[in-house]
Design an enzyme around this catalytic site. Structure first.
Site: not given
Ligand code: IMP
Length: 191
Positions: A172-173, A36, A65, A146-147, A144, A9, A7
């Site tokens: 979720h994570r 992706e 993801d 949508y938090d 980060f 991130n 990742t």
């Molecule tokens: P991806 O898993 O990095 O593809 O995330 C998809 C989208 O959802 C991205 O815009 C991330 O910023 C957002 N996102 C994923 N996980 C979170 C989270 O735990 N908090 C807030 N936004 C999230």
């Protein structure tokens, strides 16, 4: 034990670390190209990315993801969460929900899929879901994505008002990585 996490991130890395620490597992971030694919299923996206990451790295590796699914918008943005975040952003999402003035109408969930590639064909998938609501306004500056607009069920705070450990209890994570931790722990005990 160490686990490679593909990742870019670092927020995701910190969140995975906070959970896997309890299982005695160290997270090692690796910067492989994230491929992706566009797909309606987070599972397919994560599995595909994990397979590619395994091919590049040549070692077992984890990819994750995630997506935000808003009930009143029929699950939008879902697998397109990243694109929607980059285009209309948090304010755009709040605007789409401006006519939904009761919190119950703002039900949403975050879903994370963690895919562990043990080989190019052996890929284990772990899923975590965080039920909650879209806030009425942007709140908090941690985390980060949508938090700042997501309030998990059972809390009054947005994810952006929580530190990493607290977010991990609801997120979720946190749930998906705990599943992974438990699975790795069971595998180790069998040896
Ligand atoms: P991806 O898993 O990095 O593809 O995330 C998809 C989208 O959802 C991205 O815009 C991330 O910023 C957002 N996102 C994923 N996980 C979170 C989270 O735990 N908090 C807030 N936004 C999230």
């Amino acid at each position: 034990m160490e686990i490679f996490f593909a990742t870019n991130n670092m927020n995701k890395v910190r969140e995975a670390e906070a959970v896997l620490r309890d299982f005695g597992i160290k997270v090692v971030p690796v910067n492989v190209k994230k491929i992706e694919i566009q797909h309606d299923s987070l599972e397919e996206i994560a599995k595909y990315a994990a397979r590619i990451a395994y091919t590049e790295l040549g070692k077992p590796v984890v990819v994750e993801d995630s997506g935000l699914f808003i009930d009143s918008l029929n699950g939008f943005p879902g697998p397109y969460s990243s694109y929607v975040y980059k285009t209309i952003g948090l304010r755009g999402v709040l605007k789409l929900l401006e006519d939904y003035r009761e919190i119950e109408l703002r039900r949403a969930r975050f879903v994370a899929v963690v895919a562990l590639a043990l080989s190019e064909s052996d890929i284990k998938v772990f899923r975590g879901v965080a039920e909650g609501f879209i806030a009425f306004e942007i709140r908090g500056c941690k985390g980060f994505g949508y938090d700042p607009i997501f309030i998990p069920m059972g809390s009054t705070k947005t994810f952006a008002e929580m530190d990493v450990e607290e977010k991990g209890l609801y997120s979720h994570r946190g749930k998906a990585f705990r599943e992974l931790g438990e699975w790795l722990h069971r595998m180790q005990q069998r040896r």
